[in-house]
Scaffold this motif. Structure first.
Motif, PDB file in Angstrom:
ATOM      1  N   PHE A  98     129.603  91.757  42.869  1.00 21.08           N
ATOM      2  CA  PHE A  98     129.675  92.922  41.981  1.00 21.08           C
ATOM      3  C   PHE A  98     129.094  94.158  42.653  1.00 21.08           C
ATOM      4  N   ALA A  99     127.972  94.013  43.356  1.00 17.63           N
ATOM      5  CA  ALA A  99     127.350  95.164  44.027  1.00 17.63           C
ATOM      6  C   ALA A  99     128.273  95.732  45.101  1.00 17.63           C
ATOM      7  N   ILE A 100     128.897  94.869  45.880  1.00 20.63           N
ATOM      8  CA  ILE A 100     129.840  95.328  46.911  1.00 20.63           C
ATOM      9  C   ILE A 100     131.033  96.029  46.261  1.00 20.63           C
ATOM     10  N   PHE A 101     131.587  95.413  45.220  1.00 18.14           N
ATOM     11  CA  PHE A 101     132.717  96.027  44.508  1.00 18.14           C
ATOM     12  C   PHE A 101     132.341  97.408  43.968  1.00 18.14           C
ATOM     13  N   ILE A 102     131.176  97.499  43.338  1.00 20.45           N
ATOM     14  CA  ILE A 102     130.724  98.761  42.748  1.00 20.45           C
ATOM     15  C   ILE A 102     130.529  99.823  43.822  1.00 20.45           C
ATOM     16  N   PHE A 103     129.949  99.450  44.954  1.00 23.26           N
ATOM     17  CA  PHE A 103     129.783 100.413  46.046  1.00 23.26           C
ATOM     18  C   PHE A 103     131.141 100.920  46.537  1.00 23.26           C
ATOM     19  N   ILE A 104     132.079 100.014  46.728  1.00 23.24           N
ATOM     20  CA  ILE A 104     133.424 100.409  47.182  1.00 23.24           C
ATOM     21  C   ILE A 104     134.103 101.286  46.137  1.00 23.24           C
ATOM     22  N   THR A 122     125.438 105.946  41.254  1.00 19.87           N
ATOM     23  CA  THR A 122     125.700 104.547  41.588  1.00 19.87           C
ATOM     24  C   THR A 122     124.717 104.047  42.628  1.00 19.87           C
ATOM     25  N   ILE A 123     124.489 104.832  43.663  1.00 19.00           N
ATOM     26  CA  ILE A 123     123.525 104.439  44.698  1.00 19.00           C
ATOM     27  C   ILE A 123     122.132 104.302  44.081  1.00 19.00           C
ATOM     28  N   ALA A 124     121.751 105.242  43.223  1.00 20.32           N
ATOM     29  CA  ALA A 124     120.442 105.164  42.550  1.00 20.32           C
ATOM     30  C   ALA A 124     120.343 103.890  41.713  1.00 20.32           C
ATOM     31  N   THR A 125     121.417 103.565  40.987  1.00 23.76           N
ATOM     32  CA  THR A 125     121.430 102.352  40.162  1.00 23.76           C
ATOM     33  C   THR A 125     121.290 101.102  41.031  1.00 23.76           C
ATOM     34  N   LEU A 126     122.064 101.026  42.102  1.00 23.71           N
ATOM     35  CA  LEU A 126     121.978  99.867  42.993  1.00 23.71           C
ATOM     36  C   LEU A 126     120.593  99.771  43.630  1.00 23.71           C
ATOM     37  N   PHE A 127     120.022 100.910  43.964  1.00 24.54           N
ATOM     38  CA  PHE A 127     118.674 100.941  44.542  1.00 24.54           C
ATOM     39  C   PHE A 127     117.643 100.409  43.551  1.00 24.54           C
ATOM     40  N   ILE A 128     117.701 100.860  42.316  1.00 20.87           N
ATOM     41  CA  ILE A 128     116.771 100.407  41.282  1.00 20.87           C
ATOM     42  C   ILE A 128     116.940  98.913  41.016  1.00 20.87           C
TER      43      ILE A 128
END
Length: 167
Positions: A98-104, A122-128
């Motif tokens: 899911f994280a890879i998909f969301i980043f793409i 999105t980057i902030a969310t993935l970072f948190i």
């Protein structure tokens, strides 16, 4: 639906209320409380961001009744999905996928739609979420669910975003 009937919003409202009521009576007391809370937050949030702040506009320039109830339904669906035993067993693989998909997904919107704000958030969310293993699957699933609903809703012109926020 709009091409078929002028009452499309009425049918969407009726369908969502029907599904909401069925779901409401099949969940635990705790989930019922959460669903009602989500509906209240949905009403407040939709009127605040759509009507008062004008951040987006619904097709008939109102907040359709199905929207706040839909918020609750999406919340409960994602919660039940992320808590399911079979899903929990695969959570590490799902988290990564899911994280890879969301980043793409966010990168594609950055490149093709110039969505800088969406990419940064999105980057902030993935970072948190990197330090929140218990919550990660829920939030990643919610991100994907909301992204799908946004694409469907804007594609079918149920609502639209201004090209530039607040002009």
């Amino acid at each position: 639906m709009v091409a078929i009937t002028k009452n499309a919003q009425f049918y969407a409202n009726a369908l969502m209320l029907f599904v909401f009521v069925i779901t409401f009576f099949k969940v635990t007391k705790r989930l019922k409380e959460q669903m009602l809370g989500a509906v209240l937050i949905g009403f407040f949030g939709e009127y605040l961001f759509s009507v008062f702040l004008g951040m987006y506009t619904y097709r008939l320039a109102n907040v359709p009744l199905y929207i706040p109830f839909g918020h609750a339904f999406v919340y409960i669906a994602v919660l039940c999905f992320s808590k399911a035993a079979a899903i929990k067993k695969q959570h590490i693989k799902l988290d990564k996928t899911f994280a890879i998909f969301i980043f793409i997904y966010a990168a594609a919107f950055l490149v093709f739609k110039n969505d800088i704000f969406g990419f940064v958030m999105t980057i902030a969310t993935l970072f948190i979420l990197r330090n929140k293993p218990k919550e990660r699957l829920f939030y990643l699933t919610m991100y994907i669910s909301v992204a799908v609903l946004e694409i469907i809703g804007t594609t079918y012109k149920c609502w639209w975003w201004p090209s530039t926020a607040w002009n």
